[in-house]
Motif scaffolding. Sequence first.
Motif, PDB file in Angstrom:
ATOM      1  N   GLY A 229       0.713  -1.165   0.117  1.00  0.00           N
ATOM      2  CA  GLY A 229       0.012  -0.280   0.038  1.00  0.00           C
ATOM      3  C   GLY A 229       0.835   1.215   0.079  1.00  0.00           C
ATOM      4  N   PHE A 230       2.230   1.102   0.508  1.00  0.00           N
ATOM      5  CA  PHE A 230       2.775   2.514   0.537  1.00  0.00           C
ATOM      6  C   PHE A 230       3.309   2.842  -0.802  1.00  0.00           C
ATOM      7  N   VAL A 231       3.736   1.482  -1.562  1.00  0.00           N
ATOM      8  CA  VAL A 231       4.000   1.851  -3.197  1.00  0.00           C
ATOM      9  C   VAL A 231       2.911   2.521  -3.965  1.00  0.00           C
ATOM     10  N   ASP A 232       1.620   1.880  -3.744  1.00  0.00           N
ATOM     11  CA  ASP A 232       0.429   2.412  -4.410  1.00  0.00           C
ATOM     12  C   ASP A 232       0.361   3.600  -4.130  1.00  0.00           C
ATOM     13  N   ALA A 233       0.145   4.034  -2.756  1.00  0.00           N
ATOM     14  CA  ALA A 233      -0.101   5.518  -2.418  1.00  0.00           C
ATOM     15  C   ALA A 233       0.907   6.564  -2.675  1.00  0.00           C
ATOM     16  N   ALA A 234       2.399   6.155  -2.880  1.00  0.00           N
ATOM     17  CA  ALA A 234       3.267   6.987  -3.458  1.00  0.00           C
ATOM     18  C   ALA A 234       2.881   7.252  -4.762  1.00  0.00           C
ATOM     19  N   LEU A 235       2.838   6.267  -5.500  1.00  0.00           N
ATOM     20  CA  LEU A 235       2.492   6.411  -7.000  1.00  0.00           C
ATOM     21  C   LEU A 235       1.137   7.293  -7.143  1.00  0.00           C
ATOM     22  N   ALA A 236       0.428   7.305  -6.429  1.00  0.00           N
ATOM     23  CA  ALA A 236      -0.866   8.023  -6.329  1.00  0.00           C
ATOM     24  C   ALA A 236      -0.761   9.504  -5.965  1.00  0.00           C
ATOM     25  N   GLY A 237       0.554   9.784  -5.673  1.00  0.00           N
ATOM     26  CA  GLY A 237       0.804  11.151  -4.827  1.00  0.00           C
ATOM     27  C   GLY A 237       0.131  11.533  -3.715  1.00  0.00           C
ATOM     28  N   LEU A 238      -0.029  10.483  -2.603  1.00  0.00           N
ATOM     29  CA  LEU A 238      -0.654  10.685  -1.437  1.00  0.00           C
ATOM     30  C   LEU A 238       0.220  11.349  -0.723  1.00  0.00           C
ATOM     31  N   GLY A 239       1.648  11.042  -0.650  1.00  0.00           N
ATOM     32  CA  GLY A 239       2.836  11.428   0.102  1.00  0.00           C
ATOM     33  C   GLY A 239       4.033  11.024  -0.194  1.00  0.00           C
ATOM     34  N   TRP A 240       5.230  11.429   0.474  1.00  0.00           N
ATOM     35  CA  TRP A 240       6.455  10.543   0.315  1.00  0.00           C
ATOM     36  C   TRP A 240       6.715   9.479   1.302  1.00  0.00           C
ATOM     37  N   CYS A 241       7.639   8.600   1.059  1.00  0.00           N
ATOM     38  CA  CYS A 241       7.951   7.597   1.970  1.00  0.00           C
ATOM     39  C   CYS A 241       9.225   6.724   1.798  1.00  0.00           C
ATOM     40  N   VAL A 242       9.507   6.247   2.667  1.00  0.00           N
ATOM     41  CA  VAL A 242      10.591   5.204   2.702  1.00  0.00           C
ATOM     42  C   VAL A 242      10.320   3.807   2.400  1.00  0.00           C
ATOM     43  N   ASN A 243      10.679   3.276   1.278  1.00  0.00           N
ATOM     44  CA  ASN A 243      10.472   2.091   0.944  1.00  0.00           C
ATOM     45  C   ASN A 243      11.522   1.135   0.667  1.00  0.00           C
ATOM     46  N   PRO A 244      11.411  -0.226   0.589  1.00  0.00           N
ATOM     47  CA  PRO A 244      12.591  -0.972   0.524  1.00  0.00           C
ATOM     48  C   PRO A 244      12.881  -0.951  -1.262  1.00  0.00           C
ATOM     49  N   LEU A 245      14.223  -0.526  -1.316  1.00  0.00           N
ATOM     50  CA  LEU A 245      14.637  -0.438  -2.949  1.00  0.00           C
ATOM     51  C   LEU A 245      14.126  -1.718  -3.806  1.00  0.00           C
ATOM     52  N   PRO A 246      14.071  -2.926  -3.340  1.00  0.00           N
ATOM     53  CA  PRO A 246      13.479  -3.793  -4.429  1.00  0.00           C
ATOM     54  C   PRO A 246      12.157  -3.486  -4.712  1.00  0.00           C
ATOM     55  N   MET A 247      11.323  -2.819  -3.788  1.00  0.00           N
ATOM     56  CA  MET A 247       9.847  -2.549  -4.130  1.00  0.00           C
ATOM     57  C   MET A 247       9.826  -1.415  -4.984  1.00  0.00           C
ATOM     58  N   VAL A 248      10.739  -0.509  -4.972  1.00  0.00           N
ATOM     59  CA  VAL A 248      10.311   0.838  -5.886  1.00  0.00           C
ATOM     60  C   VAL A 248      11.314   0.752  -6.949  1.00  0.00           C
ATOM     61  N   ALA A 249      12.432   0.034  -7.098  1.00  0.00           N
ATOM     62  CA  ALA A 249      13.587   0.254  -8.233  1.00  0.00           C
ATOM     63  C   ALA A 249      12.867   0.387  -9.408  1.00  0.00           C
ATOM     64  N   GLU A 250      12.019  -0.489  -9.992  1.00  0.00           N
ATOM     65  CA  GLU A 250      11.408  -0.323 -11.171  1.00  0.00           C
ATOM     66  C   GLU A 250      10.741   0.968 -11.595  1.00  0.00           C
ATOM     67  N   HIS A 251      10.077   1.416 -10.533  1.00  0.00           N
ATOM     68  CA  HIS A 251       9.238   2.657 -10.521  1.00  0.00           C
ATOM     69  C   HIS A 251      10.245   3.771 -10.818  1.00  0.00           C
ATOM     70  N   LEU A 252      11.392   3.592  -9.826  1.00  0.00           N
ATOM     71  CA  LEU A 252      12.192   4.670 -10.122  1.00  0.00           C
ATOM     72  C   LEU A 252      12.981   4.816 -11.254  1.00  0.00           C
TER      73      LEU A 252
END
Length: 300
Positions: A229-252
């Motif tokens: 949900g952190f990743v989905d919320a960040a993608l939706a522009g709800l806020g900034w967050c600290v995520n494990p890099l493996p979960m967001v590397a492709e999005h970055l």
Amino acid sequence: MLDYAALSAVASVAREGSFERAASALGVTPSAVSQRVRALEDRLGAILIVRGQPCTPTAIGARLCAHVDRVRLLEGEMASALPALAGQGAEAGPPTIRVAVNADSLATWFIPAVASFAGRGDRLVDLVIAGEDHTAERLRSGDVLAAVTTDRTPVQGCRTVPLGALRYAAAASPSFMAAWFAGGVDAAALARAPVLRFDRRDHLHERWARAALGTAPDAPTHWIPSAHGFVDAALAGLGWCVNPLPMVAEHLAAGRLVGLAAGRYLDVPLYWQHARIGTRLLDALTRDVVAAAARGLLDG
């Protein structure tokens, strides 16, 4: 001596959440389960189960449930060595190892370890989600037999194995960055921009901010108790967050998320602690966890 029929009743109610489901699991009536629990409470002079929806164990009840789990593991070990004993406890099913693990590990590298361990067929797992800084508390209370934790100090009666480090990145959507960090990421902007947090014990955003910027101001907070949900919320522009890099590397890499500070990561060392009760199942789980960590974590 402890009454193990009564202990099994307490453990079943704690595990199933009700006297009715516990009775079904044990193959007896709800009245029999209630009588066994009440008799043990009277004998010990302590409440073991908080009656409710669901029923939950008290601190003393949780320790007794952990004792039952340990006994079942040891009995399973004995049955494997003495075939004549095999099947005498079959009605209870295969032994279950209760493990505390943080949500980020569960969402990234830990499941392959569980799959490898459980794939051998004669064992089950019961995963308890807790913050990585607090999983060791579950070991100390006797609630679990093993834990993924940031605490390198061995819990009494436990063995500690270094696993490596999980790397975290602070990120937000491009639209969020434009709206809240147009002038750059600094203390003033961090104090205004909404941040995403897992729960009240989640302070990874503060640790990242101190490591990257030397400051960690209070910020408006959205509470989202889900790693994905952190990743989905960040993608939706709800806020900034600290995520494990493996979960967001492709999005970055694709530009769907933007790092708050390029190349500024937070590496969190993780350890595996487990009870020293000498069973083949805990040893096997440890081997699988260490192997999965070698594939999914940075060298510690």
